[in-house]
Motif scaffolding. Structure first.
Motif, short mmCIF file in Angstrom:
data_model
loop_
_atom_site.label_atom_id
_atom_site.label_comp_id
_atom_site.label_asym_id
_atom_site.label_seq_id
_atom_site.Cartn_x
_atom_site.Cartn_y
_atom_site.Cartn_z
N THR A 1 -27.14 -7.79 74.62
CA THR A 1 -28.03 -6.81 75.23
C THR A 1 -28.26 -5.62 74.32
N LEU A 2 -27.17 -5.09 73.73
CA LEU A 2 -27.30 -3.95 72.83
C LEU A 2 -28.06 -4.31 71.56
N LEU B 1 -31.95 -4.44 72.85
CA LEU B 1 -32.50 -3.25 73.50
C LEU B 1 -33.29 -2.38 72.53
N GLU C 1 -30.74 -11.85 75.75
CA GLU C 1 -31.43 -11.04 74.75
C GLU C 1 -32.83 -10.64 75.22
N GLY D 1 -32.30 -7.78 77.51
CA GLY D 1 -32.08 -6.54 76.75
C GLY D 1 -33.37 -5.97 76.21
N CYS D 2 -34.28 -6.83 75.77
CA CYS D 2 -35.59 -6.37 75.30
C CYS D 2 -36.38 -5.75 76.45
N TRP E 1 -35.11 -4.22 79.08
CA TRP E 1 -34.53 -2.90 79.35
C TRP E 1 -35.01 -1.87 78.33
#
Length: 338
Positions: free
Chosen positions: A219-220, A223, A276, A279-280, A282
């Protein structure tokens, strides 16, 4: 609205002191997961025999790819800590020789994080993490000091392309290193048959911490991609822009995971693609909140359920227009004739 206020607070330098204690607590909680504590000497000895207590730096990293992956993970975890330190009101933070103090502070924090892993049976305490985490804190602190001077640069449209290239290089090294691709059709077919299509099945193949750690890392990693695309490439304030950012994130994630099929040290995962892409998303929502138009708080329409009679007393009374035919008590002016 909350993200926009937070972004404005970051620009003004007030939010760092509020986020710093919470981020420290979050780091300690992440290091203690999955909370399977043990205090028996026999279990400590077993943990050391199994290689989960490493006192020699870089002894637990058998290859350069493992070292780079560990360095990237420590940068994702401890880099924001050094960045938040620059928001402190202490004058020593921005001094020329303050990097020594930041270096020792980062060393103490990372050493504490590794010490709390000692009673956790399934976690590995490695001195390499202390060195890499300390360096990550120093890098984050240095980037934080340059935020005021770089703010006009960040608003330039060309910075979006530079940021995308930098993120792409970082993601390629983190996902494809050491680039030892095997292009044989039989090997690729064998790797394709080993892909798990059940969501989070590969995440929970190990420990609960592994599942949470993989989710946070993926996620990080994506993001910033959604944030950069939303601020510089696609208008995140529109719904179609957010959809376009999600599609771009999905294609990029699918490409990275497809490339891992040809890497013997990597494992392609359908769950990684979805995490992933999330995350994008978010990151796109964060960009959408930052770019949201501000509404004026000075002029507000009265609510419809308030009777208009209650509002008439707040307005000045209208001035009546003069009427020539109305009776008056005043005497007419005296006219003098010659």
């Amino acid at each position: 609205d909350w993200f926009r206020r937070t972004w404005r607070s970051v620009r003004e330098g007030h939010v760092g002191t509020q986020l710093l204690p919470g981020y420290l607590v979050l780091l300690l909680l992440l290091q203690m997961m999955p909370f399977d504590f043990t205090y028996r000497f026999e279990e400590f000895s077993l943990k050391e025999e199994q290689g989960r207590v490493i006192l020699v730096p870089f002894a637990g990293t058998p290859s350069l790819s493992a070292a780079l992956s560990k360095a990237g993970t420590q940068l994702l975890y401890f880099g924001p800590l050094g960045f938040l330190l620059t928001f402190l009101k202490a004058p020593w933070v921005a001094q020329r020789g303050a990097w020594w103090a930041i270096l020792w502070l980062g060393f103490l924090v990372t050493a504490l994080c590794e010490m709390v892993q000692l009673p956790v049976f399934t976690r590995t305490s490695d001195t390499t993490d202390v060195l890499l985490g300390t360096f990550a804190v120093l890098v984050g602190w240095r980037v934080g000091l340059m935020r005021a001077a770089w703010w006009p640069v960040l608003q330039h449209p060309a910075f979006g392309g530079i940021a995308l290239v930098a993120w792409g290089v970082f993601a390629l090294f983190l996902e494809w290193w050491p680039f030892n691709f095997i292009e044989e059709a039989e090997y690729l077919q064998q790797r394709w048959s080993g892909v798990r299509w059940v969501l989070f099945a590969d995440y929970y193949a190990g420990t609960d911490y592994n599942a949470f750690n993989q989710f946070v890392k993926k996620t990080l990693l994506f993001l910033p991609l959604g944030l950069i695309l939303g601020l510089y490439v696609l208008p995140a304030r529109r719904l179609m822009g957010v959809v376009g950012i999600v599609l771009v994130g999905f294609v990029v994630s699918l490409t990275l995971e497809a490339g891992q099929l040809a890497l013997p040290d990597r494992f392609a995962s359908f769950t990684d693609v979805l995490v992933e892409t999330l995350g994008c998303l978010w990151g796109a929502l964060l960009a959408r909140s930052i770019q949201a138009p501000r509404t004026s708080r000075l002029v507000r329409r009265p609510p419809s359920d308030v009777p208009i009679d209650h509002l008439r007393g707040l307005l000045p009374a209208p001035i009546p227009e003069p009427d020539d035919d109305a009776p008056t008590d005043r005497e007419p002016p005296l006219r003098l004739y010659p």
